[in-house]
Enzyme design. Sequence first.
Site: not given
Length: 325
Positions: A30, A61, A201, A239, A268, A271-272
């Site tokens: 969460m 995610n 990354n 990335t 936020t 990347g996911d």
Amino acid sequence: MQSFIQQQSSLELTGNDKLPTIVIIGSLNMDLITVTDRVPNAGETVHGTSFHTLCGGKGANQAVACARLGAQVHMIGCIGDDNFGQQMLNNLKHEGIDCSGIITIKDQSSGIASITIDDQDNRIIVVPGANGGFRPKHIEQQRMLIQQADLVLMQLEIPMDTVYAAVDIAYEYGVPVMLNPAPAVPLDSEWLKKIAWLTPNEHELAIMLGLQDQVNERSKDGELLGTMLSAWPERIVMTRGGDGALWADAGGHIQHMPGHKVTVVDTTGAGDTFNGALAVSLAEGRSLTESVARSVAAGALSVTRFGAQGGMPTKSDLERYLSMR
């Protein structure tokens, strides 16, 4: 390492004629998000501008990203027996994700991520909670889900012995694994032979290979990074945030997919989103070049909205955006 570096994945994925089946193995958190004009110094108190409670965790995610982009998604992970756990479970079900592989651990709190957003950047503290109780025995119970997958997508927000167990099972059944090595830890090159694609990354790539000191010393010319990517052709997609992504083609030549200029609201989950889009595209049978292009675009779309999952595009969003470029 050389034998792994030269090894090419021979795993065949699903064609474009059916929805790919992707199993996500990872964390559910969460997100407790505080937005502020300025991050306080040590011992200092500042006023924030807003607070939000949103479902997150890299595993969850990436599951949402894959589902919105058209995959059939199965999530394997752990939650606590608290309100946060039930909210996260309901959220995934609302996204059309199969949650039969999610285990509730009694007398354990769910994982949380405390996120502070300041000036279009973010700082994150993760408390694993039930994610830390995700054990290899839980993976063993989900063999059938893994066996039936077109692709398994994983991260490193769960215990490493659980990651190893999951990769071993997928490898046993010939199911390709995409690993997002975050948070970064050094990884054994022999074990990495079982991974089809890695998506670090720059910082994560150096730590993963145990070369962070050398990268720090030679980062200006980028020579060492290029050498690392060339040694892992079509296996590592690195990335670069707003600058897109780098990888090496089959001939070892560095390829760059530039980023997109967009109005940034919240980074936020970008990347996911990238990882979810890359997994779906590859599982659909697209080339690596096309898959990276779609993933960079999806990541760009995600930062134009608030929240890790809130900003994730649907397949129609992505197709519409690509058609306008």
